[in-house]
Scaffold this motif. Structure first.
Motif, PDB file in Angstrom:
ATOM      1  N   LYS A 197       0.909  -1.162   0.103  1.00  0.00           N
ATOM      2  CA  LYS A 197      -0.246   0.104   0.220  1.00  0.00           C
ATOM      3  C   LYS A 197       0.897   1.241  -0.104  1.00  0.00           C
ATOM      4  CE  LYS A 197      -4.009  -1.912   2.315  1.00  0.00           C
ATOM      5  NZ  LYS A 197      -4.942  -2.107   3.206  1.00  0.00           N
ATOM      6  N   GLU A 220      -4.710  -4.077  -4.085  1.00  0.00           N
ATOM      7  CA  GLU A 220      -4.738  -4.097  -2.663  1.00  0.00           C
ATOM      8  C   GLU A 220      -6.225  -4.096  -2.234  1.00  0.00           C
ATOM      9  OE1 GLU A 220      -2.236  -5.248  -0.839  1.00  0.00           O
ATOM     10  OE2 GLU A 220      -1.265  -5.559  -2.831  1.00  0.00           O
ATOM     11  N   LYS A 221      -6.932  -3.201  -2.470  1.00  0.00           N
ATOM     12  CA  LYS A 221      -8.230  -2.988  -2.104  1.00  0.00           C
ATOM     13  C   LYS A 221      -9.342  -4.333  -2.311  1.00  0.00           C
ATOM     14  CE  LYS A 221      -8.891   2.091  -2.070  1.00  0.00           C
ATOM     15  NZ  LYS A 221      -9.468   3.101  -2.503  1.00  0.00           N
ATOM     16  N   VAL A 222      -9.040  -4.852  -3.490  1.00  0.00           N
ATOM     17  CA  VAL A 222      -9.624  -6.144  -3.921  1.00  0.00           C
ATOM     18  C   VAL A 222      -9.390  -7.078  -2.836  1.00  0.00           C
ATOM     19  CG1 VAL A 222     -10.083  -8.016  -5.628  1.00  0.00           C
ATOM     20  CG2 VAL A 222     -10.055  -5.520  -6.239  1.00  0.00           C
ATOM     21  N   LYS A 223      -7.999  -7.414  -2.807  1.00  0.00           N
ATOM     22  CA  LYS A 223      -7.236  -8.426  -1.675  1.00  0.00           C
ATOM     23  C   LYS A 223      -8.023  -8.117  -0.237  1.00  0.00           C
ATOM     24  CE  LYS A 223      -2.471  -8.794  -3.369  1.00  0.00           C
ATOM     25  NZ  LYS A 223      -1.101  -8.824  -2.740  1.00  0.00           N
ATOM     26  N   ASP A 224      -8.139  -6.846   0.011  1.00  0.00           N
ATOM     27  CA  ASP A 224      -8.778  -6.578   1.349  1.00  0.00           C
ATOM     28  C   ASP A 224     -10.016  -6.908   1.492  1.00  0.00           C
ATOM     29  OD1 ASP A 224      -6.269  -5.562   2.477  1.00  0.00           O
ATOM     30  OD2 ASP A 224      -6.775  -3.376   2.211  1.00  0.00           O
ATOM     31  N   ALA A 225     -11.014  -6.805   0.250  1.00  0.00           N
ATOM     32  CA  ALA A 225     -12.182  -7.166   0.465  1.00  0.00           C
ATOM     33  C   ALA A 225     -12.377  -8.448   0.430  1.00  0.00           C
ATOM     34  CB  ALA A 225     -12.915  -6.585  -1.003  1.00  0.00           C
ATOM     35  N   PHE A 226     -11.540  -9.032   0.136  1.00  0.00           N
ATOM     36  CA  PHE A 226     -12.007 -10.804  -0.018  1.00  0.00           C
ATOM     37  C   PHE A 226     -11.206 -11.429   0.986  1.00  0.00           C
ATOM     38  CE2 PHE A 226     -12.292 -10.363  -4.687  1.00  0.00           C
ATOM     39  CZ  PHE A 226     -13.464 -11.165  -4.796  1.00  0.00           C
ATOM     40  N   LYS A 227     -10.482 -10.464   2.207  1.00  0.00           N
ATOM     41  CA  LYS A 227     -10.120 -11.214   3.419  1.00  0.00           C
ATOM     42  C   LYS A 227     -11.379 -10.959   4.339  1.00  0.00           C
ATOM     43  CE  LYS A 227      -5.113 -10.703   2.708  1.00  0.00           C
ATOM     44  NZ  LYS A 227      -4.135  -9.670   3.224  1.00  0.00           N
ATOM     45  N   HIS A 228     -11.972  -9.994   4.310  1.00  0.00           N
ATOM     46  CA  HIS A 228     -13.064  -9.999   5.224  1.00  0.00           C
ATOM     47  C   HIS A 228     -14.354 -10.747   5.156  1.00  0.00           C
ATOM     48  CE1 HIS A 228     -10.889  -6.726   7.234  1.00  0.00           C
ATOM     49  NE2 HIS A 228     -10.577  -6.280   6.039  1.00  0.00           N
TER      50      HIS A 228
END
Length: 57
Positions: free
Chosen positions: A6, A49-57
């Motif tokens: 990030k 990175e935002k897409v990765k974060d969205a799939f982690k939650h």
């Protein structure tokens, strides 16, 4: 590692913006284009990175 990606995205966006503005100021179209490209590269990295974060939650 996540924060590092990030941070790199933000740095890349900032460098691109500075280069783009400097290119416009001195009338150098090549520098302006390179700045736009760097800025876009940072935007893409940030979006990833935002897409990765969205799939982690």
């Amino acid at each position: 590692m996540k924060d590092n990606e990030k941070t790199e995205a933000k740095v890349e966006q900032a460098k691109g913006k500075v280069k783009k503005v400097a290119g416009r100021t001195v009338g150098n179209e090549r520098m302006t284009a390179e700045g736009r490209a760097e800025e876009s590269k940072g935007d893409v990295r940030q979006a990833k990175e935002k897409v990765k974060d969205a799939f982690k939650h």
